[in-house]
Write an enzyme that holds these catalytic residues in place. Structure first.
Site, PDB file in Angstrom:
ATOM      1  N   SER A 332      29.335  36.983  26.665  1.00 42.76           N
ATOM      2  CA  SER A 332      30.179  35.928  27.208  1.00 42.76           C
ATOM      3  C   SER A 332      31.635  36.343  27.128  1.00 42.76           C
ATOM      4  O   SER A 332      32.067  36.954  26.144  1.00 42.76           O
ATOM      5  CB  SER A 332      29.968  34.633  26.416  1.00 42.76           C
ATOM      6  OG  SER A 332      30.942  33.673  26.756  1.00 42.76           O
ATOM      7  N   ILE A 333      32.407  35.981  28.137  1.00 42.82           N
ATOM      8  CA  ILE A 333      33.834  36.302  28.122  1.00 42.82           C
ATOM      9  C   ILE A 333      34.571  35.437  27.103  1.00 42.82           C
ATOM     10  O   ILE A 333      35.757  35.677  26.836  1.00 42.82           O
ATOM     11  CB  ILE A 333      34.465  36.117  29.523  1.00 42.82           C
ATOM     12  CG1 ILE A 333      34.229  34.692  30.042  1.00 42.82           C
ATOM     13  CG2 ILE A 333      33.934  37.157  30.495  1.00 42.82           C
ATOM     14  CD1 ILE A 333      34.952  34.386  31.342  1.00 42.82           C
ATOM     15  N   ALA A 354      35.212  38.624  37.546  1.00 39.90           N
ATOM     16  CA  ALA A 354      34.640  37.645  38.475  1.00 39.90           C
ATOM     17  C   ALA A 354      33.962  36.486  37.752  1.00 39.90           C
ATOM     18  O   ALA A 354      33.536  35.528  38.397  1.00 39.90           O
ATOM     19  CB  ALA A 354      33.625  38.334  39.395  1.00 39.90           C
ATOM     20  N   ILE A 396      39.465  37.681  40.161  1.00 43.68           N
ATOM     21  CA  ILE A 396      38.976  37.025  41.377  1.00 43.68           C
ATOM     22  C   ILE A 396      39.400  35.566  41.305  1.00 43.68           C
ATOM     23  O   ILE A 396      38.866  34.794  40.505  1.00 43.68           O
ATOM     24  CB  ILE A 396      37.442  37.114  41.501  1.00 43.68           C
ATOM     25  CG1 ILE A 396      36.957  38.542  41.245  1.00 43.68           C
ATOM     26  CG2 ILE A 396      36.993  36.605  42.862  1.00 43.68           C
ATOM     27  CD1 ILE A 396      37.550  39.582  42.131  1.00 43.68           C
ATOM     28  N   LYS A 400      41.424  27.268  45.896  1.00 45.21           N
ATOM     29  CA  LYS A 400      41.483  25.968  45.222  1.00 45.21           C
ATOM     30  C   LYS A 400      42.508  25.951  44.094  1.00 45.21           C
ATOM     31  O   LYS A 400      42.779  24.899  43.504  1.00 45.21           O
ATOM     32  CB  LYS A 400      40.096  25.591  44.704  1.00 45.21           C
ATOM     33  CG  LYS A 400      39.105  25.324  45.837  1.00 45.21           C
ATOM     34  CD  LYS A 400      37.703  25.111  45.339  1.00 45.21           C
ATOM     35  CE  LYS A 400      36.757  24.832  46.502  1.00 45.21           C
ATOM     36  NZ  LYS A 400      36.684  25.932  47.475  1.00 45.21           N
TER      37      LYS A 400
END
Length: 636
Positions: A332-333, A354, A396, A400
């Site tokens: 997990s980041i 990403a 990335i 929005k």
């Protein structure tokens, strides 16, 4: 030989070989059959018998005839008397061609089960068991290959071509009549066609859009064969029919990548992609591997997604005999130590980040996870890159993030602000739970912002297809809602190229073309499925369109720029945005406040912090986090 002799001497009745003549009849098959065997005449599969096989028959019969004549010449020189007229031998050659080739053609027709031929009338077509009558748009090489493939099976029966080439309209190709696009209605009535296959893989998307616009007027289910690059790469075959590519409806042609930009941060380097199993991350991996990196680390928190992309790329490396080392890493980041260990273990040169939560309503209902993943996950990855001296870091981002009305957009803008601030610091202090290390920043940070990608996990296209398959209705949130669209491969290619252009702290914006009205996209998908739209003008239509209302955090229109006057770059589809940012000294306390608010489930403070930090953030609704709503409900 016997038939040839009879044709020449038919006035004498049947002539039976006697005496020395008998040898002439025995020599003919003795010479010809070994040649036929050598050229594979008896190994051909009759149902796949085509023009190339006819050429082999011509060669085999001609060689057999010449060999036969050569043997007779040798025998005659040896004193053997040949009593047949010379014309018999040429009749022998002609009859061999007709019988050897003709019998095989008859066998092919038998196995195909279509004795009416391709020019059958509508009544014959309806009565024959050859499958559903279909037309092929495109009478060129791809159309003829598709025709041959369809004729082998029993599911479809090609009955006509459609082509805009005036030189072939009204003529017969491979036994099929060729109609012009203006004659599609006549063709449907004559041939009973309700399905059409487009076979123009080399046409531009703009050209395919023109064709599809023409076909929308008819109740035809339109499908296509894959594009030329997919055919050439061996991913698909010409008879792999698919639903109409939505990119063809948009009419947007991608620009071939600049190879020098494409390879600059990848070739012979160690590359890592976070979120490698996602729609964008997996396509980045596919594109990256084409430039032959030394190592490609796939970093993904979903075990299944990691397994899928790793299996796909492993198979590709094996078939293409490439030397890239592929490393699948579950992680997990949000785990800074894990990121640091992975980057150090493989001496990563370039990171494409990403990994993100990107579904607007889902993040709106799960605010804390959206912030921890999109903001602090990005911060962890960026600081691990700085500490491990990664050369290039590409984020990335999304359209929005521009004047967002939702939590997802505001978190992506915060992620951009983090990278902009870190990039401007020559020696940033590592923040949060990491050790406070003060070192020179050697990492070049780049952000790439673009709109929706066709077929991604959040795209409406798969949803619309499923709704059409179920018989409708198609649900659209608002009649005026528009979105920018781009194909996943094009987006990935442009991201890689933009990442090579950055000087540090750059925000690049991809040229997304013209925005698309979603309700018009839904109408086109219905019509090109061979169905009609049910509305006020056609109450007996097949599929209706209903409007469900904007979802939490959703905007009618998306933007790509916060500021004005974007700069051009060396690539016509990539622009550099001039965006203001918050210096690290000011941003760090904001991050402290945001993290503390998340830990305390203080969603009012979370919103206030985002309003203060993110320029243009205007929430379109109240706080709809599910935990917050449940706690509020219980308190009442």
């Amino acid at each position: 030989m016997w038939a040839a002799l009879y044709l020449r001497l038919s006035q004498a009745g049947w002539v039976l070989p006697v005496g020395d003549q008998l040898w002439l009849f025995l020599i003919a098959p003795a010479v010809a059959i070994p040649i036929y065997i050598r050229l594979g005449m008896y190994r051909a599969v009759m149902r796949h018998f085509g023009n190339d096989a006819l050429m082999v028959i011509f060669k085999a019969v001609t060689l057999g005839f010449l060999a036969y004549m050569l043997v007779l010449m040798v025998l005659r020189d040896s004193g053997f008397e040949v009593l047949f007229p010379r014309s018999v031998f040429f009749s022998y050659w002609s009859l061999c061609l007709m019988l050897v080739g003709g019998l095989r053609l008859l066998a092919r027709q038998y196995f195909m089960g279509d004795w009416f031929g391709s020019g059958a009338s509508k009544q014959q077509a309806d009565e024959s068991p050859g499958g559903k009558p279909v037309a092929i748009y495109g009478a060129g090489a791809a159309g003829n290959q598709l025709l041959a493939s369809l004729r082998v099976g029993q599911l479809y029966r090609p009955v006509a071509f459609v082509d805009d080439d005036e030189s072939v309209i009204g003529r017969m190709i491979a036994g099929l009549p060729v109609y012009s696009p203006d004659q599609v209605g006549i063709m449907m009535a004559d041939k009973g066609v309700k399905e059409l296959f487009m076979a123009i893989p080399s046409a531009t998307r703009a050209r395919r859009q023109e064709v599809l616009s023409t076909l929308q007027a008819y109740a035809l289910h339109v499908r296509t064969i894959p594009g030329l690059m997919d055919l050439a790469s061996g991913k698909v075959k010409v008879d792999d029919l698919q639903e109409v590519d939505i990119a063809d409806l948009l009419g947007r042609d991608s620009v071939p990548p600049d190879q020098s930009l494409f390879e600059r941060c990848i070739k012979d380097k160690a590359v890592m992609v976070t979120g490698a199993g996602g729609s964008i991350g997996s396509e980045l991996c596919r594109q990256i591997i084409l430039s032959n990196p030394k190592t490609l680390v796939l970093f993904e928190h979903s075990e299944f997604a990691l397994y899928e992309i790793h299996s796909e790329l492993t198979g590709y490396l094996r078939t293409q005999n490439l030397s890239t080392v592929l490393i699948p890493i579950l992680g997990s980041i949000r785990n800074y130590r894990r990121l640091q260990d992975v980057i150090n273990a493989w001496d990563i040169n370039t990171i494409y980040h990403a990994a993100a939560y990107k579904h607007v309503p889902m993040v709106e209902h799960n605010v804390a996870e959206g912030i921890m993943n999109n903001v602090f996950g990005t911060l962890n990855t960026a600081q691990a890159a700085i500490k491990c001296r990664v050369e290039n870091f590409v984020l990335i981002s999304t359209d929005k993030a521009v004047r967002p009305t939702n939590v997802m957009g505001s978190t992506k803008r915060m992620a951009e602000l983090v990278l902009q601030a870190l990039s401007a610091e020559q020696a940033p202090h590592l923040w949060g739970e990491q050790a406070p290390v003060n070192q020179v920043n050697r990492t070049r940070f780049t952000m790439v912002r673009f709109g929706n990608v066709l077929g991604s996990s959040g795209s409406v296209i798969p949803l619309f297809r499923e709704q059409i398959r179920r018989g409708g209705p198609i649900t659209v949130t608002h009649p005026d809602i528009t979105r920018y669209f781009m194909t996943i491969p094009e987006a990935a290619q442009l991201v890689i190229q933009a990442g090579s252009m950055g000087k540090g702290g750059d925000v690049f914006v991809l040229d997304m073309g013209e925005p698309v009205t979603i309700v018009n996209l839904a109408r086109k998908m219905i019509q090109l499925s061979g169905l009609t739209v049910r509305d006020e003008m056609n109450i007996n239509g097949d599929i209706g369109i209903t409007f469900s209302g904007l979802r939490p955090g959703e905007k009618l229109y998306e933007e790509l720029l916060i500021g004005d006057n974007p700069e051009t770059t060396a690539h016509e589809k990539i622009h550099r945005a001039n965006e203001v940012f918050i210096p690290w000294a000011e941003l760090s306390p904001i991050l402290d406040k945001l993290r503390q608010a998340v830990r305390e489930d203080d969603y009012e403070q979370v919103r206030l912090t985002l309003l203060h930090a993110v320029q243009g953030y205007q929430p379109s609704n109240g706080i709809v986090d599910l935990i917050y709503e449940q706690k509020t409900l219980r308190a009442e």
